[in-house]
Scaffold this active site. Sequence first.
Site, PDB file in Angstrom:
ATOM      1  N   ASP A 475      -0.439   4.815   2.625  1.00  0.00           N
ATOM      2  CA  ASP A 475       0.826   4.547   3.059  1.00  0.00           C
ATOM      3  C   ASP A 475       1.916   6.196   3.277  1.00  0.00           C
ATOM      4  O   ASP A 475       2.430   7.003   3.143  1.00  0.00           O
ATOM      5  CB  ASP A 475       2.383   4.421   2.153  1.00  0.00           C
TER       6      ASP A 475
HETATM    7  C1  GLC Z   1       5.634   4.359  -1.770  1.00  0.00           C
HETATM    8  C2  GLC Z   1       4.432   4.624  -2.385  1.00  0.00           C
HETATM    9  C3  GLC Z   1       3.128   3.911  -1.967  1.00  0.00           C
HETATM   10  C4  GLC Z   1       3.595   2.509  -1.233  1.00  0.00           C
HETATM   11  C5  GLC Z   1       4.752   2.924  -0.273  1.00  0.00           C
HETATM   12  C6  GLC Z   1       5.173   1.559   0.665  1.00  0.00           C
HETATM   13  O1  GLC Z   1       4.668   5.133  -0.743  1.00  0.00           O
HETATM   14  O2  GLC Z   1       4.080   5.452  -3.182  1.00  0.00           O
HETATM   15  O3  GLC Z   1       2.247   3.035  -2.839  1.00  0.00           O
HETATM   16  O4  GLC Z   1       2.745   1.850  -0.214  1.00  0.00           O
HETATM   17  O5  GLC Z   1       5.623   3.684  -0.476  1.00  0.00           O
HETATM   18  O6  GLC Z   1       6.313   2.139   1.082  1.00  0.00           O
HETATM   19  C1  GLC Z   2       0.958   0.132  -1.368  1.00  0.00           C
HETATM   20  C2  GLC Z   2       1.349  -0.361  -0.556  1.00  0.00           C
HETATM   21  C3  GLC Z   2      -0.449  -0.541   0.354  1.00  0.00           C
HETATM   22  C4  GLC Z   2      -0.907   1.022   0.697  1.00  0.00           C
HETATM   23  C5  GLC Z   2      -1.265   0.785  -0.839  1.00  0.00           C
HETATM   24  C6  GLC Z   2      -1.376   3.307  -0.323  1.00  0.00           C
HETATM   25  O1  GLC Z   2       0.497  -0.553  -2.494  1.00  0.00           O
HETATM   26  O2  GLC Z   2       1.409  -1.700  -0.941  1.00  0.00           O
HETATM   27  O3  GLC Z   2      -0.372  -0.860   2.067  1.00  0.00           O
HETATM   28  O4  GLC Z   2      -1.849   0.682   1.036  1.00  0.00           O
HETATM   29  O5  GLC Z   2       0.048   1.336  -1.601  1.00  0.00           O
HETATM   30  O6  GLC Z   2      -0.610   3.767  -0.027  1.00  0.00           O
END
Ligand code: GLC
Ligand code: GLC
Length: 804
Positions: A475
């Site tokens: 993300d």
């Molecule tokens: C933030 C986190 C990530 C998560 C995302 C969801 O960027 O670092 O882990 O998946 O938020 O919105």
């Molecule tokens: C968080 C989110 C997942 C994403 C991950 C890596 O766990 O829930 O959707 O893939 O962060 O950013």
Amino acid sequence: MGNAYGHFDDDAREYVVTRPDTPLPWLNVLGQDELFGLCTNTGGGYTFWRDARLRRLTRYRYNDAPYDSVGRYLFVRDGATVWNPGWKPTKTPLDRYECRHGLGYTRITGAKDGVEVELLFFVPPGEDAELWRTTVRNVGAVTKELTLFSYVEFCLYEALNDMTNFQRTYSIGEVEVDGGAIFHTTEYRERRDHLTMFGCTGEIAGFDTSRDAFVGVHNGLHEATVPFAGAAANSVAHGWNPIGSHQLDLRLEPGAEERFAFVLAYLHDPEPREQGRALLARYRDRDAVESAFAALGERWESLLSAFQVDCPDPHATRMANTWNPLQCMATFNLSRSASLYESGIGRGMGFRDSNQDLLGFVHLIPERARGRLLDLAATQLADGTCFHQYQPLTKQGNAEIGGDFYDDHLWLVLSSCAYVKETGDDSVLDEPVGYADTPGSGETLLHHLETSIAYTLSHRGPHGLPLIGHADWNDCLNLNCFSTEPDESFQTAGDVEGSVAESVMIAGLFLRACDELAALYRHLGRDEDAKRVDASSAEMLAVVEEHGWDGEWYVRAFDAAGEPVGSHTCDEGRIFIESQAWCVLGGAGRENGRARRALESVREHLGSEHGIVLHQPAYTRYRPELGEITSYPPGYKENAGVFSHNNTWITLAWCLEGEGERALETYLAICPSAREEAIETYRSEPYVYAQMIAGPDAATPGEAKNSWLTGTAAWAFVSLAQGILGIEPGYDGLRVNPCIPRGWGGYRVSRRFRGVLYEIEVANPDGVSRGVRSLHVDGREVAGDVIPLAAGGPVQVQVVLGAN
Ligand code: GLC
Ligand code: GLC
């Protein structure tokens, strides 16, 4: 074994917390169907029905000091002393404290001055109520006169409103008291057809429903007015903050015991008060409480019997048999919505998250997995993109935390195929789910899978690699965001339109999705379609090998300017984990040795004693062209933290390469049970995975954060069950394809598959890592490594590994 705070009790399938002041609150999740409770080792947490945002029954104050200071509390007043069996909130020192987190229940026992109080919290299967079985024992030598006060704080259902809109909420709260039944009736019969009951089956000496009266406007819960005064105020809340509290007066001779129950129920029958009174009447019978608890145990034993293992590694055995399925149940039910680190209002059911969670759950309750698959598919849009999340109550997709994540749709292919392989239920493919923007259109699930593949094929960049959109699985790798504005979200800012940023990880995931879809078509007898998908895959594979290989590993991505990310040419972020994992899992590098080379590079450059970090070197300054990943301090989260989730893919990738030692080493590096003794550093629960463990670049390496709701749960299960132990569900039967350390002499697995129990015994007389030499099913030798589908059972299976 164990640590200063607790230990596993494997026979009881419990984690026993022996000190209440754990490094962080240690959580359990109660409930398995629709009503859920978050319950910490001191009784903290809250309860909700289906949706932690829209139907929150009791309150929680996130990020409070101390952490975890609201919950299910019982105050015991014994003379001038007031204490809590779970230590909080008074923190009066106890003579004895124990919390046992088990499968869907938590049992907290506290003892002081000859009085022992045991609270057993659980949600009976199929019930929309949480029971607190309460046992008070006089274990001393003198008669005890005790006054007990229960406590919950009601939430006004819509949690965001409840924690922000006080000008309104302080005037709308309403309650009704009817003996032991306290009803929270805010908005009932206005806009709500439901209410909450906090009831007690014991004899009541008083009650409170106003927080101001019970706690005191200027007090903390640890010094609440009523318990210290020793008498309920019989307060009736009008607005402000409604609570539920019962007073019970007990006189106990030495050796005597009293048992009663509190019932926290979500009532939505046409006559909810009647429903509540009936519930209380039912649970006034002690046997009814016992049989409800027994039913919970039976439910879990039956679930767990779908997969049990006895293997030489005690951590793997323990995780696979108890804790991993418990966590898979939680991620399946809650996705990324509600834990101690997910507030229940921000993130609902994630599209990519829930599709992956299903992989660890589908063998437990396939019918529920089927429903979930269809709900998820219904939030895909006709063009192939997906709503990134939906609210569990309404099942409506939303773009609140962004859209256009160009990996989302591909996970649906993996989950759908996993479901059909597990169940043999081809009919799901014909379900007319339609698309979120064309609901009645009746397009089938299979149509969705085709749409998903087609989307990636038609959305490619200059190298022919898939476009990344707002981000892929990571993300925080935001190649189209360019945010310089602190108040905007990295996942929603920026425009993906016209961008050329590409993801090698999506390419690998696409290859894997194609393999799955092609195999599905072959199973359906549609060879032409299988060939068409194979051709798309071959074409993408050629692109990956031509443009995605960096010399010693696969490139991670190409940014919006066409520059590589995760290449030896970069000064930071030279190598990333995700593209190695997915290229290998997608079959890249198999013929030319690159797969092995890529995995060796991961080990060499990304390995650490706390697990494999996401990339190296960590980013040390903010780079708008890469986005959020560069905003985290080095070593945390996506900036070179150990992201547990993607470690599990590497375990699987090593299995494809036939390296059992490497696979187990990777599996154990992030395994919470294996971290139990390092708890002062690790801090989080030693029985469930955490999303992230701080990497070597961090100031606090080895510290785990964000436990419970992580895709790690499902993938860790898959990597162990299907990768290392090699019991893989297939269209024509269970395939046995282990990849174990050479030192393992053998192991046993019992696996329920399509209603039949298979008792599988694997022997490894020659000390190999993989390769099935012989397979006997009920005494008959079978060629190959697939156990044919059987009826009846249990089926006895003998597998001998070794060279043919
Ligand atoms: C933030 C986190 C990530 C998560 C995302 C969801 O960027 O670092 O882990 O998946 O938020 O919105
Ligand atoms: C968080 C989110 C997942 C994403 C991950 C890596 O766990 O829930 O959707 O893939 O962060 O950013």
